[in-house]
Design a protein around this motif. Sequence first.
Motif, PDB file in Angstrom:
ATOM      1  N   PRO A  93       0.830  -1.224   0.000  1.00  0.00           N
ATOM      2  CA  PRO A  93       0.000   0.000   0.000  1.00  0.00           C
ATOM      3  C   PRO A  93       0.854   1.260   0.000  1.00  0.00           C
ATOM      4  O   PRO A  93       1.975   1.255   0.507  1.00  0.00           O
ATOM      5  CB  PRO A  93      -0.778  -0.119   1.314  1.00  0.00           C
ATOM      6  N   HIS A  94       0.302   2.305  -0.548  1.00  0.00           N
ATOM      7  CA  HIS A  94       1.047   3.549  -0.697  1.00  0.00           C
ATOM      8  C   HIS A  94       1.406   4.156   0.659  1.00  0.00           C
ATOM      9  O   HIS A  94       2.519   4.642   0.862  1.00  0.00           O
ATOM     10  CB  HIS A  94       0.215   4.551  -1.506  1.00  0.00           C
ATOM     11  N   GLY A  95       0.489   4.117   1.594  1.00  0.00           N
ATOM     12  CA  GLY A  95       0.740   4.714   2.919  1.00  0.00           C
ATOM     13  C   GLY A  95       1.545   3.756   3.771  1.00  0.00           C
ATOM     14  O   GLY A  95       2.566   3.225   3.348  1.00  0.00           O
ATOM     15  N   CYS A  96       1.072   3.542   5.008  1.00  0.00           N
ATOM     16  CA  CYS A  96       1.715   2.575   5.889  1.00  0.00           C
ATOM     17  C   CYS A  96       1.427   1.176   5.357  1.00  0.00           C
ATOM     18  O   CYS A  96       0.301   0.850   5.016  1.00  0.00           O
ATOM     19  CB  CYS A  96       1.150   2.736   7.299  1.00  0.00           C
ATOM     20  N   ALA A  97       2.492   0.335   5.282  1.00  0.00           N
ATOM     21  CA  ALA A  97       2.319  -0.990   4.706  1.00  0.00           C
ATOM     22  C   ALA A  97       1.370  -1.851   5.523  1.00  0.00           C
ATOM     23  O   ALA A  97       0.707  -2.739   4.998  1.00  0.00           O
ATOM     24  CB  ALA A  97       3.687  -1.679   4.597  1.00  0.00           C
ATOM     25  N   PHE A  98       1.279  -1.561   6.813  1.00  0.00           N
ATOM     26  CA  PHE A  98       0.457  -2.382   7.694  1.00  0.00           C
ATOM     27  C   PHE A  98      -0.992  -1.873   7.763  1.00  0.00           C
ATOM     28  O   PHE A  98      -1.864  -2.535   8.320  1.00  0.00           O
ATOM     29  CB  PHE A  98       1.082  -2.391   9.105  1.00  0.00           C
ATOM     30  N   ALA A  99      -1.239  -0.721   7.154  1.00  0.00           N
ATOM     31  CA  ALA A  99      -2.540  -0.054   7.300  1.00  0.00           C
ATOM     32  C   ALA A  99      -3.758  -0.960   7.083  1.00  0.00           C
ATOM     33  O   ALA A  99      -4.681  -0.967   7.898  1.00  0.00           O
ATOM     34  CB  ALA A  99      -2.592   1.161   6.376  1.00  0.00           C
ATOM     35  N   PRO A 100      -3.783  -1.791   6.007  1.00  0.00           N
ATOM     36  CA  PRO A 100      -5.000  -2.576   5.767  1.00  0.00           C
ATOM     37  C   PRO A 100      -5.326  -3.564   6.886  1.00  0.00           C
ATOM     38  O   PRO A 100      -6.457  -4.007   7.011  1.00  0.00           O
ATOM     39  CB  PRO A 100      -4.680  -3.321   4.466  1.00  0.00           C
ATOM     40  N   ARG A 101      -4.326  -3.938   7.693  1.00  0.00           N
ATOM     41  CA  ARG A 101      -4.569  -4.940   8.741  1.00  0.00           C
ATOM     42  C   ARG A 101      -4.570  -4.301  10.123  1.00  0.00           C
ATOM     43  O   ARG A 101      -4.699  -4.998  11.125  1.00  0.00           O
ATOM     44  CB  ARG A 101      -3.456  -6.003   8.681  1.00  0.00           C
TER      45      ARG A 101
ATOM     46  N   ALA B 178       0.348   8.649   3.152  1.00  0.00           N
ATOM     47  CA  ALA B 178       1.778   8.710   2.862  1.00  0.00           C
ATOM     48  C   ALA B 178       2.493   7.714   3.766  1.00  0.00           C
ATOM     49  O   ALA B 178       1.940   7.309   4.774  1.00  0.00           O
ATOM     50  CB  ALA B 178       2.299  10.120   3.118  1.00  0.00           C
ATOM     51  N   PRO B 179       3.722   7.319   3.384  1.00  0.00           N
ATOM     52  CA  PRO B 179       4.467   6.424   4.272  1.00  0.00           C
ATOM     53  C   PRO B 179       4.746   7.130   5.597  1.00  0.00           C
ATOM     54  O   PRO B 179       5.091   8.315   5.593  1.00  0.00           O
ATOM     55  CB  PRO B 179       5.769   6.173   3.514  1.00  0.00           C
TER      56      PRO B 179
END
Lengths: 334, 329
Positions: free
Chosen positions: B286-294, B306-307
């Motif tokens: 994902p474009h933002g935080c990689a863990f965001a979806p979970r 954003a990251p």
Amino acid sequence: MLDYLAGRFAQLLIVLFGVSVVVFIAMHLLPGDVATLLLGDRATAASLARLRHQLGLDQPVIVQYWRFLSGALSGDFGTSLRDNRPAFGEVLQAFPVTLELTLSALLLAVAIGVPLGVAAALNEGTWIDTAITTPTLFGVSMPVFWLGLMVLLVFSEKLGWLPVGGLMPIGVHMARPTGLSILDAVLSGRSGLVWQALRHLLLPAATLATIPLALITRITRGEMLSSMNLDHVRTARAKGLPESRVIRAHILRNALIPIVTVIGLQLGLLLSGAVLTETIFSLPGLGRLMVDAILARDYPVVQAGAVFVATVFVLVNLGVDLCYAVLDPRIRRQ
Amino acid sequence: MNRSLLSVEDFSLSYGAVPALHQVSIRIARGESLVIVGESGSGKSSLGLAVMRLLPRTARMTTGTIRFLASDGTSHELTTTDATILQRLRGKEIGMIFQEPMTSLNPVYRIGDQITEAIRFHEALPRTAARDRAVALLAHLGIAEPERRMAAFPHELSGGLRQRVVIAIALVCNPSLLIADEPTTALDVTVQAQILDLLKRLRGERGMALLFVTHHLGVAREIADRILVLYAGRAVEEGPAAAVIAHPLHPYTRALLQSVPRLGMNKDEMTLPAIGGAVPDPAQVPHGCAFAPRCPSFRSGLCDAAPPPVTTFGENRSVRCFRAAELAA
């Protein structure tokens, strides 16, 4: 280990028994009467019958087989129907020629094929790889009779570099205590003869080597590629070994087993007679002896030759199996 | 002089077009142990292999440096240094042990030869002296009848014994850094504990630094001075082991810790919470935080925009999370 060898020896006996039956039956099923063949069309019925009786051909087949078997056990396969010399003696005389041809061909094939295979694997996917593997495809699919004739045409006829055939130039005589040209030439102490022997061997050996060379190159390349990615190769690099040591001791060494298998199979095949090569280059080897004997219905020689070849084949395979045990400690214990 | 033994700066790596590590930095001081924790596919093993330059051919380094301080005081950039220097460092200054003891040894050579081979190429030691050192090391690693084992082939040994042999190979030249890539994962639980104890003991005795890669937080707790948590090729949290485990700052670390069973859990706690979803496809992080979806603390418009930047807490903790400060409170 002794158990293993004893087992393999029993296996050898069974194979030889099977071979003797098959060869015997095959020779007797062939159409054509040996006596007629030997005496010609115009022989009288009486002389034909006499010859049949002399050869034991008027006996029941089972009796003939028993005679053959009991003779064979003591190394007596009868006498050649063509020249009355002991059949087994003819085989023993022809074998060194084939042995020398085969060993030189395989030596060439291994000495060139293994390094080529390694080079191809180390340069996988590059032009070097392609430059090596493409010709090997031609190599495995090259008909020996055609290739043999072509090299004769080029190197003997056109260029005149090498002799057209035979073991020695016509008129040159040399004692043949071992039957192996090169060895006999060395024993004779005349360096000119060694040179002649090598010159006469080069073309037939090179011709016979093409298929094994191509096979060994391809197998070496394939086995190197699959050994290269094994975990223990990474361990070897992690130890800080030089790359040459990694390749030799940890990749090629482990790839040797399948390579040795191919070499062993080829050795067995070639020893049983390189008929085409021997014919093209006029070499008095086992393959030519067998073909001539079959065409002449010289069944004692055919039978002696077949049993001999089967024995050699089984022994070579035994040798290969023993090599495995040396190469792979995991096999030793079983 | 306060130079780190190993310092990886801003290191990114990809396999073909697929990124595996994204701007990861680590520092290990002499004698320190850093444990890298992450799930399968987080890139943790790639990091260990990158230090040894043992990555598969498809791997491409895209940014960053890996510097190693050799015992003679020279500093080497491991990603670019030439092969002969690398060979001198491998095995001699940096030892490595691998995940699969069953396949890490060459099946056709005797154990003794595989251990002394490493000495032969690094030190001008007579054959018998090298042998004596190997025997002594095997004995020290808790292998009974070391003399006899020297003549054994790998297939004659159990997994635990083989892993001790792999450790012996890595240690026989007294490296100042040991890289251990999931060394206990393939072993029985009891053997795992033995090997971990052994590594702890060796580190104490030799003052050797350790870069230990594992997916197992329990193992990390056992052996780490500091922990670095990797998620989808990104360092999400780093700090002293005790602090990270007692007070995780990143929601991912927290979720990981909650999914580890503990002794003395009562019946109601027996169902361990799992982390919903799966690690993102490395090609489509994902474009933002990689863990965001979970993430249970996900906030729309912030975490997916954003990251996240690195936030530092105190002197030696850092976390890559927008809401770290607010969640820590």
